[in-house]
Design a protein around this motif. Sequence first.
Motif, PDB file in Angstrom:
ATOM      1  N   ALA A   4      64.551  56.054  -0.051  1.00 57.56           N
ATOM      2  CA  ALA A   4      65.817  56.683   0.032  1.00 57.56           C
ATOM      3  C   ALA A   4      66.947  55.883  -0.729  1.00 57.56           C
ATOM      4  CB  ALA A   4      66.350  56.980   1.671  1.00 57.56           C
ATOM      5  N   LYS A   5      67.827  56.564  -1.451  1.00 59.62           N
ATOM      6  CA  LYS A   5      68.844  55.931  -2.245  1.00 59.62           C
ATOM      7  C   LYS A   5      70.041  56.439  -1.437  1.00 59.62           C
ATOM      8  CE  LYS A   5      66.453  53.517  -5.012  1.00 59.62           C
ATOM      9  NZ  LYS A   5      66.221  51.984  -4.764  1.00 59.62           N
ATOM     10  N   ASP A   6      69.900  57.613  -1.327  1.00 59.59           N
ATOM     11  CA  ASP A   6      71.069  58.433  -0.730  1.00 59.59           C
ATOM     12  C   ASP A   6      70.662  59.450   0.296  1.00 59.59           C
ATOM     13  OD1 ASP A   6      73.701  59.079  -0.194  1.00 59.59           O
ATOM     14  OD2 ASP A   6      73.711  60.718  -1.733  1.00 59.59           O
ATOM     15  N   ILE A   7      71.257  59.786   1.431  1.00 58.33           N
ATOM     16  CA  ILE A   7      70.685  60.773   2.367  1.00 58.33           C
ATOM     17  C   ILE A   7      71.994  61.454   2.935  1.00 58.33           C
ATOM     18  CG2 ILE A   7      69.611  61.076   4.490  1.00 58.33           C
ATOM     19  CD1 ILE A   7      67.971  58.620   4.209  1.00 58.33           C
ATOM     20  N   THR A   8      71.891  62.800   2.765  1.00 56.83           N
ATOM     21  CA  THR A   8      73.083  63.689   3.111  1.00 56.83           C
ATOM     22  C   THR A   8      72.373  64.554   4.502  1.00 56.83           C
ATOM     23  OG1 THR A   8      73.589  63.833   0.858  1.00 56.83           O
ATOM     24  CG2 THR A   8      74.386  65.525   2.247  1.00 56.83           C
TER      25      THR A   8
ATOM     26  N   ASP B 109      69.930  47.414   2.421  1.00 57.36           N
ATOM     27  CA  ASP B 109      70.595  46.604   1.078  1.00 57.36           C
ATOM     28  C   ASP B 109      70.091  47.414  -0.126  1.00 57.36           C
ATOM     29  OD1 ASP B 109      67.748  46.087   1.131  1.00 57.36           O
ATOM     30  OD2 ASP B 109      68.059  44.016   1.387  1.00 57.36           O
ATOM     31  N   GLU B 110      69.566  48.399   0.210  1.00 52.43           N
ATOM     32  CA  GLU B 110      69.274  49.353  -1.106  1.00 52.43           C
ATOM     33  C   GLU B 110      69.969  50.866  -1.021  1.00 52.43           C
ATOM     34  OE1 GLU B 110      64.552  47.884  -1.494  1.00 52.43           O
ATOM     35  OE2 GLU B 110      64.952  50.105  -0.853  1.00 52.43           O
ATOM     36  N   MET B 111      70.915  50.875  -0.112  1.00 56.92           N
ATOM     37  CA  MET B 111      71.687  52.104  -0.012  1.00 56.92           C
ATOM     38  C   MET B 111      73.183  51.557   0.253  1.00 56.92           C
ATOM     39  SD  MET B 111      69.245  54.230   2.576  1.00 56.92           S
ATOM     40  CE  MET B 111      70.354  55.639   2.738  1.00 56.92           C
ATOM     41  N   ASP B 112      73.934  52.563  -0.044  1.00 54.12           N
ATOM     42  CA  ASP B 112      75.501  52.259   0.388  1.00 54.12           C
ATOM     43  C   ASP B 112      75.627  52.092   1.590  1.00 54.12           C
ATOM     44  OD1 ASP B 112      78.419  53.094  -0.589  1.00 54.12           O
ATOM     45  OD2 ASP B 112      78.108  53.902   1.304  1.00 54.12           O
ATOM     46  N   GLU B 113      76.353  50.881   2.068  1.00 56.11           N
ATOM     47  CA  GLU B 113      76.239  50.632   3.401  1.00 56.11           C
ATOM     48  C   GLU B 113      76.902  51.811   4.447  1.00 56.11           C
ATOM     49  OE1 GLU B 113      78.120  47.090   6.445  1.00 56.11           O
ATOM     50  OE2 GLU B 113      78.526  47.154   4.158  1.00 56.11           O
ATOM     51  N   ALA B 114      78.031  52.318   3.835  1.00 54.78           N
ATOM     52  CA  ALA B 114      78.450  53.441   4.908  1.00 54.78           C
ATOM     53  C   ALA B 114      77.538  54.504   4.993  1.00 54.78           C
ATOM     54  CB  ALA B 114      79.775  54.022   4.145  1.00 54.78           C
TER      55      ALA B 114
ATOM     56  N   VAL C 220      67.988  67.071   6.370  1.00 52.01           N
ATOM     57  CA  VAL C 220      68.661  66.254   5.416  1.00 52.01           C
ATOM     58  C   VAL C 220      68.180  66.616   3.790  1.00 52.01           C
ATOM     59  CG1 VAL C 220      68.762  64.620   7.232  1.00 52.01           C
ATOM     60  CG2 VAL C 220      66.887  64.503   5.778  1.00 52.01           C
ATOM     61  N   GLY C 221      68.800  66.028   3.089  1.00 48.62           N
ATOM     62  CA  GLY C 221      68.630  65.885   1.724  1.00 48.62           C
ATOM     63  C   GLY C 221      68.444  64.703   1.314  1.00 48.62           C
ATOM     64  N   VAL C 222      67.451  64.095   0.529  1.00 46.70           N
ATOM     65  CA  VAL C 222      67.388  62.694   0.251  1.00 46.70           C
ATOM     66  C   VAL C 222      67.140  62.593  -1.305  1.00 46.70           C
ATOM     67  CG1 VAL C 222      65.908  60.918   0.605  1.00 46.70           C
ATOM     68  CG2 VAL C 222      66.311  62.423   2.422  1.00 46.70           C
ATOM     69  N   ASP C 223      67.930  61.608  -1.958  1.00 47.61           N
ATOM     70  CA  ASP C 223      67.762  61.333  -3.209  1.00 47.61           C
ATOM     71  C   ASP C 223      67.153  59.763  -3.165  1.00 47.61           C
ATOM     72  OD1 ASP C 223      67.979  60.824  -5.779  1.00 47.61           O
ATOM     73  OD2 ASP C 223      70.028  61.400  -6.022  1.00 47.61           O
ATOM     74  N   GLY C 224      65.826  59.798  -3.667  1.00 47.87           N
ATOM     75  CA  GLY C 224      65.032  58.582  -3.706  1.00 47.87           C
ATOM     76  C   GLY C 224      64.236  58.528  -4.741  1.00 47.87           C
ATOM     77  N   GLU C 225      63.027  57.673  -4.753  1.00 51.51           N
ATOM     78  CA  GLU C 225      62.023  57.199  -5.485  1.00 51.51           C
ATOM     79  C   GLU C 225      60.785  57.238  -4.887  1.00 51.51           C
ATOM     80  OE1 GLU C 225      60.880  52.979  -7.182  1.00 51.51           O
ATOM     81  OE2 GLU C 225      62.754  53.549  -8.302  1.00 51.51           O
ATOM     82  N   VAL C 226      59.909  57.591  -5.747  1.00 53.26           N
ATOM     83  CA  VAL C 226      58.260  57.593  -5.142  1.00 53.26           C
ATOM     84  C   VAL C 226      57.839  56.457  -5.301  1.00 53.26           C
ATOM     85  CG1 VAL C 226      56.403  58.518  -5.515  1.00 53.26           C
ATOM     86  CG2 VAL C 226      58.216  60.143  -6.002  1.00 53.26           C
ATOM     87  N   PHE C 227      57.306  55.922  -4.084  1.00 52.36           N
ATOM     88  CA  PHE C 227      56.691  54.912  -3.998  1.00 52.36           C
ATOM     89  C   PHE C 227      55.420  54.786  -2.904  1.00 52.36           C
ATOM     90  CE2 PHE C 227      58.872  53.652  -0.417  1.00 52.36           C
ATOM     91  CZ  PHE C 227      58.675  52.346   0.048  1.00 52.36           C
ATOM     92  N   ARG C 228      54.823  53.533  -3.084  1.00 49.83           N
ATOM     93  CA  ARG C 228      53.738  53.485  -1.926  1.00 49.83           C
ATOM     94  C   ARG C 228      54.032  52.332  -1.275  1.00 49.83           C
ATOM     95  NH1 ARG C 228      48.507  55.422  -1.406  1.00 49.83           N
ATOM     96  NH2 ARG C 228      48.462  56.022  -3.800  1.00 49.83           N
ATOM     97  N   THR C 229      53.971  52.319   0.231  1.00 48.95           N
ATOM     98  CA  THR C 229      54.212  51.319   1.024  1.00 48.95           C
ATOM     99  C   THR C 229      53.401  50.030   1.065  1.00 48.95           C
ATOM    100  OG1 THR C 229      53.563  51.959   2.989  1.00 48.95           O
ATOM    101  CG2 THR C 229      55.782  52.629   2.636  1.00 48.95           C
TER     102      THR C 229
END
Length: 500
Positions: free
Chosen positions: A135-139, A98-103, A117-126
Motif C-alpha cells: 500500500a502507498k495510499d489507503i482511503t 515509512d513507505e506511506m504518508d505518516e498521517a 477501503v480503496g488502496v493505491d499500491g504495488e503488486v509484490f510478493r512477501t
Amino acid sequence: MAEEQKNSAPQTEQELSELLRLRREKLAALQEAGEDPFQQTRFAWDATSRQIKENFDAMEGQSVKVAGRLMSKRGMGKVSFCDLQDRDGRIQLYARQDEMDEAVYKKFKKFDIGDIVGVDGEVFRTQRGEMSVRAKDITLLSKSLLPLPEKFHGLQDKELRYRQRYVDLIMNPEVKRNFIIRSQFIKHVRNFMDARGYMEVETPVLNTISGGATAKPFITHHNTLDLDMYMRIATELPLKRLIVGGLDRVYEIGRIFRNEGMDPKHNPEFTTIELYQAYADFNDMMDLFEDLLSSAAKEILGTYELEWQGEKLDLTPGWPRLTMAEAVKQYVGIDFMAIDSDAEAVAAAKAHGVELPETADKTWGNALYECFDQKVEEKLIQPTFITMHPVDVSPLAKRSPKDPRLTERFELFVCRSEMGNAFSELNDPIDQKGRFQKQVELRDKGDDEAGMMDEDYITALEYGLPPTGGLGIGIDRCVMMLTNSDSIRDVILFPTMKPL
C-alpha cells in the motif's frame, strides 16, 4: 477499551455495546475533521484480487488500485498486514509506515474490520511468498458500524444466514459461489434457447383467473377495477396463446407464486423457464431438456459427474425413459396395464398401502399416479424421465393415441426431485373445455389447487393451436443440483421468511 483488530465477534451484549460505541465515536471524529467516509462518491479501481493472482508474473512491480472490505488486520505497529476482500476473493495488503504518508498510516491504524477501503499500491510478493499489494495510499470509502461475526456459517440459528444474506455473502465464499453458478446457469439457458431460434417473451404476473398448473394461488385485489386478481402459478396458458398467434418458439424465465407449504424443495415464489415449440411433441422436449441440463453441467462445472444430497450423479446424455406404469410395475409390483376397472386399480393400490386423497376421484388414473407419487418417486436417483401420465392428473396434456387413459407427458426426476414437466400440448378445444370443467368440479368439491375455466384460452384453441411441445423447468432445483445444495433457500438470494 480499544477494539481488537482481529476477526472475532463480541461474546456479550456489553462487549457489543462497547464496540458499537467505539465505531460510532470513530465516525463522529472523522466527520468533525471533515473526512466523512460516507461523502466518498467513487473509487477508480483497476484490478481485482483474482486478476492479480492469475496474472502475477506480468503484474509484479506494477501500480494497481484495488477496493474492497477489510476482513482482518495483523501487526499494527510500523508494519501491518490485512486481508482485503473484493468481488473475486481476497488479496493481502502490506502497509508500512515509512513507505506511506505518516498521517495516512495513522488514520489507517484506526480502521476497523469490515470497513470498505480503496488502496493505491504495488503488486509484490512477501518474504513468505504471498502475493500481495504494497500500500502507498489507503482511503476509507465506507465505515462499518457493526462488527462482522467470526464464523457466520457456524451460528446455531441457520435462518439468520437467510435473513441477513448480506452478511452471509461477506463471510462465506461458498455462498457467493452458489449465486455465481445460478447466474451462469440462467445465462446458459438463455444462450441455449436463443441459439435454437426461441424468442424470449414476458407474460402477466397478475391474472383474472388462476391457470396453467395445479396449485393454490395468491389472491390480491385491484382497487380501480374492484377486482380480485391472482398472482400467476404458471406461465403456460399465455405462452400457448402466443403459439396460436404464430410465434412458433417462445420461452419465458420468470417468477412463479404458489400459496403452499415451505420445505427444503419449496418456496412460495420461485423461478421457472417455460418454453413452447410448434410442430414438436413431448419426445422433442425430452431431447431438449437432456441436452440443456447435461450441457449446463459440462459448461459450468466442467463435468457430467456431480454429487447432490449425498448421491453421486452422472448426467452423461442417454437418460432412462420409463412410462409411469412401467415404473410402478418395476418398483411396486402392480401391473396397471393389466387392470381394466377403476375399482380393481384402487383396490390394488390400497393393498400396497397407497390411499387416494379424499378430493380425488377413485379412478384407474388416480390410483396409478398415487402409487407412483407415494412409492416410486423416492427411489429415482439418476436422471430418469417418467412418461405417459394419466389424464386425471394432466388437464393440459394431449391424450395418447394408443391409450386414451394416458397423456403424452413426462417429468424428469433426479435424486428424488422433480426437475421439470412437459407435454405434447392438448390442442383440441372441445376436449380442453371438458377437462377444465372437470377441474371446476374438483374446485367446487373443495380442492383449492384445481384449475379454473379459462374461456379465452378455449377461444384461442378454437382458432387453432398447431401440434406443440411444451416444457417447464424449475430453475431453483437445477441450481440446487449444480451447487450440491440441500435447501432451496441456499439458492434463492432472499427466500421467504416468517417475520421475527
